[in-house]
Scaffold this motif. Structure first.
Motif, PDB file in Angstrom:
ATOM      1  N   SER A 179      17.419  26.753  19.841  1.00 64.91           N
ATOM      2  CA  SER A 179      18.323  27.737  20.437  1.00 64.91           C
ATOM      3  C   SER A 179      19.708  27.611  19.814  1.00 64.91           C
ATOM      4  N   PRO A 180      20.305  28.706  19.354  1.00 69.52           N
ATOM      5  CA  PRO A 180      21.607  28.622  18.677  1.00 69.52           C
ATOM      6  C   PRO A 180      22.777  28.491  19.644  1.00 69.52           C
ATOM      7  N   VAL A 181      22.517  28.526  20.949  1.00 75.57           N
ATOM      8  CA  VAL A 181      23.599  28.456  21.924  1.00 75.57           C
ATOM      9  C   VAL A 181      23.406  27.258  22.845  1.00 75.57           C
ATOM     10  N   CYS A 182      24.533  26.691  23.283  1.00 78.16           N
ATOM     11  CA  CYS A 182      24.483  25.706  24.368  1.00 78.16           C
ATOM     12  C   CYS A 182      24.367  26.446  25.695  1.00 78.16           C
ATOM     13  N   THR A 183      25.190  27.473  25.861  1.00 83.77           N
ATOM     14  CA  THR A 183      25.100  28.351  27.029  1.00 83.77           C
ATOM     15  C   THR A 183      25.351  29.780  26.568  1.00 83.77           C
ATOM     16  N   ALA A 184      24.668  30.719  27.199  1.00 79.24           N
ATOM     17  CA  ALA A 184      24.908  32.148  26.985  1.00 79.24           C
ATOM     18  C   ALA A 184      24.666  32.820  28.329  1.00 79.24           C
ATOM     19  N   SER A 185      25.736  33.233  28.976  1.00 82.53           N
ATOM     20  CA  SER A 185      25.621  33.796  30.318  1.00 82.53           C
ATOM     21  C   SER A 185      26.581  34.968  30.463  1.00 82.53           C
ATOM     22  N   TYR A 186      26.394  35.722  31.524  1.00 82.25           N
ATOM     23  CA  TYR A 186      27.341  36.787  31.827  1.00 82.25           C
ATOM     24  C   TYR A 186      27.495  36.895  33.342  1.00 82.25           C
ATOM     25  N   ARG A 187      28.578  37.514  33.764  1.00 81.48           N
ATOM     26  CA  ARG A 187      28.819  37.801  35.174  1.00 81.48           C
ATOM     27  C   ARG A 187      29.497  39.161  35.262  1.00 81.48           C
ATOM     28  N   LEU A 188      29.420  39.771  36.428  1.00 79.54           N
ATOM     29  CA  LEU A 188      30.047  41.070  36.626  1.00 79.54           C
ATOM     30  C   LEU A 188      31.536  40.899  36.923  1.00 79.54           C
ATOM     31  N   LEU A 189      32.327  41.887  36.510  1.00 81.42           N
ATOM     32  CA  LEU A 189      33.764  41.841  36.737  1.00 81.42           C
ATOM     33  C   LEU A 189      34.066  41.887  38.232  1.00 81.42           C
ATOM     34  N   PRO A 190      34.772  40.883  38.774  1.00 83.36           N
ATOM     35  CA  PRO A 190      35.164  40.939  40.189  1.00 83.36           C
ATOM     36  C   PRO A 190      36.235  42.006  40.418  1.00 83.36           C
ATOM     37  N   LEU A 191      36.162  42.669  41.548  1.00 80.49           N
ATOM     38  CA  LEU A 191      37.150  43.667  41.946  1.00 80.49           C
ATOM     39  C   LEU A 191      37.788  43.242  43.262  1.00 80.49           C
ATOM     40  N   ILE A 192      39.110  43.231  43.313  1.00 83.22           N
ATOM     41  CA  ILE A 192      39.853  42.878  44.527  1.00 83.22           C
ATOM     42  C   ILE A 192      40.827  44.014  44.807  1.00 83.22           C
ATOM     43  N   THR A 193      40.663  44.657  45.940  1.00 84.60           N
ATOM     44  CA  THR A 193      41.523  45.781  46.311  1.00 84.60           C
ATOM     45  C   THR A 193      42.237  45.460  47.617  1.00 84.60           C
ATOM     46  N   ILE A 194      43.566  45.398  47.557  1.00 86.99           N
ATOM     47  CA  ILE A 194      44.368  45.172  48.764  1.00 86.99           C
ATOM     48  C   ILE A 194      44.676  46.542  49.365  1.00 86.99           C
ATOM     49  N   THR A 195      44.096  46.814  50.526  1.00 89.44           N
ATOM     50  CA  THR A 195      44.214  48.146  51.133  1.00 89.44           C
ATOM     51  C   THR A 195      45.416  48.268  52.063  1.00 89.44           C
ATOM     52  N   LYS A 196      45.878  47.158  52.621  1.00 86.11           N
ATOM     53  CA  LYS A 196      47.058  47.152  53.489  1.00 86.11           C
ATOM     54  C   LYS A 196      47.968  45.996  53.078  1.00 86.11           C
ATOM     55  N   PRO A 197      49.271  46.105  53.326  1.00 85.72           N
ATOM     56  CA  PRO A 197      50.194  45.051  52.894  1.00 85.72           C
ATOM     57  C   PRO A 197      49.838  43.686  53.468  1.00 85.72           C
ATOM     58  N   ILE A 198      49.861  42.678  52.603  1.00 87.73           N
ATOM     59  CA  ILE A 198      49.719  41.279  53.014  1.00 87.73           C
ATOM     60  C   ILE A 198      51.007  40.589  52.599  1.00 87.73           C
ATOM     61  N   VAL A 199      51.834  40.242  53.557  1.00 85.63           N
ATOM     62  CA  VAL A 199      53.182  39.754  53.261  1.00 85.63           C
ATOM     63  C   VAL A 199      53.467  38.461  54.009  1.00 85.63           C
ATOM     64  N   GLY A 200      54.596  37.823  53.600  1.00 82.59           N
ATOM     65  CA  GLY A 200      55.073  36.622  54.287  1.00 82.59           C
ATOM     66  C   GLY A 200      54.120  35.448  54.141  1.00 82.59           C
ATOM     67  N   ALA A 201      53.922  34.714  55.238  1.00 81.85           N
ATOM     68  CA  ALA A 201      53.051  33.534  55.226  1.00 81.85           C
ATOM     69  C   ALA A 201      51.609  33.917  54.948  1.00 81.85           C
ATOM     70  N   ASP A 202      51.228  35.115  55.388  1.00 85.84           N
ATOM     71  CA  ASP A 202      49.858  35.574  55.118  1.00 85.84           C
ATOM     72  C   ASP A 202      49.615  35.730  53.617  1.00 85.84           C
ATOM     73  N   ALA A 203      50.642  36.158  52.878  1.00 83.97           N
ATOM     74  CA  ALA A 203      50.494  36.327  51.435  1.00 83.97           C
ATOM     75  C   ALA A 203      50.238  34.984  50.754  1.00 83.97           C
ATOM     76  N   THR A 204      50.969  33.947  51.190  1.00 80.72           N
ATOM     77  CA  THR A 204      50.761  32.610  50.625  1.00 80.72           C
ATOM     78  C   THR A 204      49.368  32.097  50.942  1.00 80.72           C
ATOM     79  N   LYS A 205      48.934  32.311  52.173  1.00 79.84           N
ATOM     80  CA  LYS A 205      47.587  31.877  52.568  1.00 79.84           C
ATOM     81  C   LYS A 205      46.523  32.664  51.814  1.00 79.84           C
ATOM     82  N   PHE A 206      46.783  33.954  51.601  1.00 82.22           N
ATOM     83  CA  PHE A 206      45.836  34.808  50.886  1.00 82.22           C
ATOM     84  C   PHE A 206      45.646  34.321  49.453  1.00 82.22           C
ATOM     85  N   ALA A 207      46.748  33.925  48.793  1.00 83.59           N
ATOM     86  CA  ALA A 207      46.661  33.446  47.413  1.00 83.59           C
ATOM     87  C   ALA A 207      45.832  32.175  47.319  1.00 83.59           C
TER      88      ALA A 207
END
Length: 376
Positions: free
Chosen positions: A243-271
């Motif tokens: 086999s010419p590869v050690c690993t050959a894999s793929y994954r789907l692109l993750p999508l993250i959509t923030i629909t409402k504001p996340i601010v203040g302490a919640d923003a830090t926790k969210f990160a």
């Protein structure tokens, strides 16, 4: 008959997105085929496919590459992955002729270790000059015409003996300082060109281990390894060493959509719910508030924003916290495949994908020819 309509971009994005919920995954079925949506012509079109197909490299190093393949079906993406793993040919040690082995490693274990060492050499010689070797039949007469030639067999030698170094330091216990060849490495394997092989495998193009510091065995004074190896061309479907590869894999692109504001302490926790670099924190400015009225009450506060969704591992951690309910949507794009390809050394990582495309094209041409013959 009603005129055919085209869906909006928002509708197309919805169809391409797999929904990642707290305990379920939705919209995983393929719907891009004729007759699925009334009033829409979803017949395959080469011009539309050409315009939507994209290949974008994120990292392109000799032995490690990461790239996105956008606009194809999962079956095509998986075909490329499987071809890279099991159908692109390489050369590896197939037969080991052991003349003497007095090390503590059994003959069959030593042969197995040698077979798994990846080698590299001149690309033109490995891909064009070296052909596949045909194994003799089990009942073949050994005295008959041999099947190994310079165009299908590469010869390697490993002849090494451990001896004591003269006048070692008093009290020294390090074997590498007490003995010569206490450790046998891949770099001790010597390539012996035969026939026209010298034209293709000389100088920097000579057959050498990809990593010269692979440990093969440990010896002590009086122990000897004396053997000859024959390398042949093969594919990963026959054995993993090809086999010419050690690993050959793929994954789907993750999508993250923030629909409402996340601010203040919640923003830090969210990160903190995501890997580092996925979510960023920034202050809400008046300009942001003018562009999005939802942020008007939060001017001067810190808000969470999506910086690099590609780093996300889709752990769903943010969905487990009640303060984020209804404020974020997670998903994956169906036709955006992020490949990770690590070459074992004989092929450059980006060449492997191009070769898989070429081989799939050949398979399609063969199938087309067979279908035409069948119709006749």
């Amino acid at each position: 008959m009603a005129p055919l309509t085209k869906p909006s971009q928002a509708e197309l994005d919805r169809r391409r997105t797999i929904g990642i919920n707290l305990e379920t995954v939705t919209n995983v079925s393929a719907t891009e085929f004729p007759g699925n949506y009334p009033g829409e012509d979803l017949a395959w079109d080469i011009d539309e496919f050409r315009n939507s197909l994209t290949v974008k490299f994120h990292k392109n190093e000799q032995f490690d590459a990461s790239f996105s393949l956008i606009g194809v079906d999962a079956s095509i993406a998986n075909a490329f992955r499987r071809i890279m793993i099991s159908e692109i040919p390489t050369v590896a040690i197939e037969t080991v002729y052991i003349d003497n082995n007095t090390s503590v490693i059994q003959d069959e274990v030593l042969a197995h270790r040698l077979g798994l060492i990846p080698f590299r050499g001149g690309k033109d010689g490995l891909r064009n000059f070296i052909k596949f070797w045909k194994r003799p039949a089990p009942d073949a007469d050994p005295s008959e015409f041999p099947t190994s030639f310079d165009y299908n067999t590469l010869k390697l030698d490993l002849r090494i003996e451990c001896t004591r170094k003269p006048n070692p330091p008093a009290g020294e216990t390090d074997p590498t300082k007490l003995y010569n060849h206490a450790h046998v490495y891949a770099k001790d394997i010597v390539f012996s060109p035969e026939g026209r092989q010298i034209e293709y495998f000389s100088g920097e193009d000579a057959i050498t281990p990809v990593n010269p510091d692979i440990l093969v065995a440990k010896l002590r004074p009086g122990q000897v390894i004396d053997l000859e190896m024959h390398m042949h061309k093969g594919i990963g479907a026959d054995h993993a060493k090809y086999s010419p590869v050690c690993t050959a894999s793929y994954r789907l692109l993750p999508l993250i959509t923030i629909t409402k504001p996340i601010v203040g302490a919640d923003a830090t926790k969210f990160a903190k719910c995501f890997p580092e670099g996925v979510i960023g924190l920034e202050k809400v400015t008046k300009k942001m508030a003018e562009q999005d009225k939802a942020y008007a009450p939060h001017v001067g506060e810190t808000r969470a924003t999506v910086v690099d969704p590609m780093r996300d591992t889709v752990s769903r951690e943010c969905l487990r916290h009640p303060e984020f309910q209804g404020k974020v949507k997670l998903g994956r794009r169906k036709d955006h495949f992020i490949y990770s390809v690590e070459s074992s050394g004989q092929w450059d990582s980006d060449e492997l994908f191009l070769e898989s495309v070429r081989m799939l094209k050949i398979k399609c041409q063969k199938l087309e020819k067979q279908v035409k013959n069948m119709i006749r």
